[in-house]
Write a protein that holds these residues in place. Sequence first.
Motif, PDB file in Angstrom:
ATOM      1  N   GLU A  26       0.832  -1.203   0.000  1.00  0.00           N
ATOM      2  CA  GLU A  26       0.000   0.000   0.000  1.00  0.00           C
ATOM      3  C   GLU A  26       0.868   1.255   0.000  1.00  0.00           C
ATOM      4  O   GLU A  26       0.562   2.227  -0.696  1.00  0.00           O
ATOM      5  CB  GLU A  26      -0.950  -0.009   1.191  1.00  0.00           C
ATOM      6  CG  GLU A  26      -2.089  -0.995   1.025  1.00  0.00           C
ATOM      7  CD  GLU A  26      -2.987  -1.094   2.234  1.00  0.00           C
ATOM      8  OE1 GLU A  26      -2.583  -0.653   3.339  1.00  0.00           O
ATOM      9  OE2 GLU A  26      -4.106  -1.613   2.089  1.00  0.00           O
ATOM     10  N   THR A  29       2.247   1.933  -3.477  1.00  0.00           N
ATOM     11  CA  THR A  29       1.276   2.496  -4.424  1.00  0.00           C
ATOM     12  C   THR A  29       1.114   4.000  -4.274  1.00  0.00           C
ATOM     13  O   THR A  29       0.610   4.659  -5.188  1.00  0.00           O
ATOM     14  CB  THR A  29      -0.113   1.842  -4.288  1.00  0.00           C
ATOM     15  OG1 THR A  29      -0.651   2.143  -2.991  1.00  0.00           O
ATOM     16  CG2 THR A  29      -0.042   0.357  -4.520  1.00  0.00           C
ATOM     17  N   VAL A  34       4.618   5.245  -9.658  1.00  0.00           N
ATOM     18  CA  VAL A  34       4.039   3.918  -9.898  1.00  0.00           C
ATOM     19  C   VAL A  34       3.111   3.999 -11.111  1.00  0.00           C
ATOM     20  O   VAL A  34       2.212   4.835 -11.177  1.00  0.00           O
ATOM     21  CB  VAL A  34       3.272   3.418  -8.656  1.00  0.00           C
ATOM     22  CG1 VAL A  34       2.611   2.089  -8.934  1.00  0.00           C
ATOM     23  CG2 VAL A  34       4.215   3.312  -7.461  1.00  0.00           C
ATOM     24  N   MET A  39       0.192  -0.707 -10.783  1.00  0.00           N
ATOM     25  CA  MET A  39      -0.955  -0.620  -9.880  1.00  0.00           C
ATOM     26  C   MET A  39      -1.888  -1.820 -10.069  1.00  0.00           C
ATOM     27  O   MET A  39      -2.414  -2.353  -9.088  1.00  0.00           O
ATOM     28  CB  MET A  39      -1.725   0.669 -10.101  1.00  0.00           C
ATOM     29  CG  MET A  39      -1.003   1.886  -9.592  1.00  0.00           C
ATOM     30  SD  MET A  39      -0.855   1.889  -7.819  1.00  0.00           S
ATOM     31  CE  MET A  39      -2.220   2.948  -7.424  1.00  0.00           C
ATOM     32  N   ILE A  42      -0.185  -4.816  -8.406  1.00  0.00           N
ATOM     33  CA  ILE A  42      -0.216  -4.678  -6.953  1.00  0.00           C
ATOM     34  C   ILE A  42      -1.640  -4.866  -6.435  1.00  0.00           C
ATOM     35  O   ILE A  42      -1.850  -5.475  -5.386  1.00  0.00           O
ATOM     36  CB  ILE A  42       0.367  -3.320  -6.517  1.00  0.00           C
ATOM     37  CG1 ILE A  42       1.865  -3.300  -6.829  1.00  0.00           C
ATOM     38  CG2 ILE A  42       0.118  -3.060  -5.039  1.00  0.00           C
ATOM     39  CD1 ILE A  42       2.503  -1.951  -6.727  1.00  0.00           C
TER      40      ILE A  42
END
Length: 82
Positions: A26, A29, A34, A39, A42
Amino acid sequence: MKLPVIKHLQRNNDVEKLENTIDVLESFTEHRSVSDEEMDVIGELLTNLCGAVEVHKMIENGDSEMDAANNFVKKVLGSIDK
């Protein structure tokens, strides 16, 4: 969300380790560099990790491993249908 991955993560990691990993991802991100592709990856990882934590909690509350996994999938699918 991939149930085999969730089961693998749940079986091979304790809740604390999973939650620490979630925190790190988290945080990652939140960095401005990023990409959208990163994203997406993830997001998939976070979904599987959070699923593993949920399955752990269901097992701690007395569900069998199979029931916990099935109930988690039903819960997720039920929330998508709404």
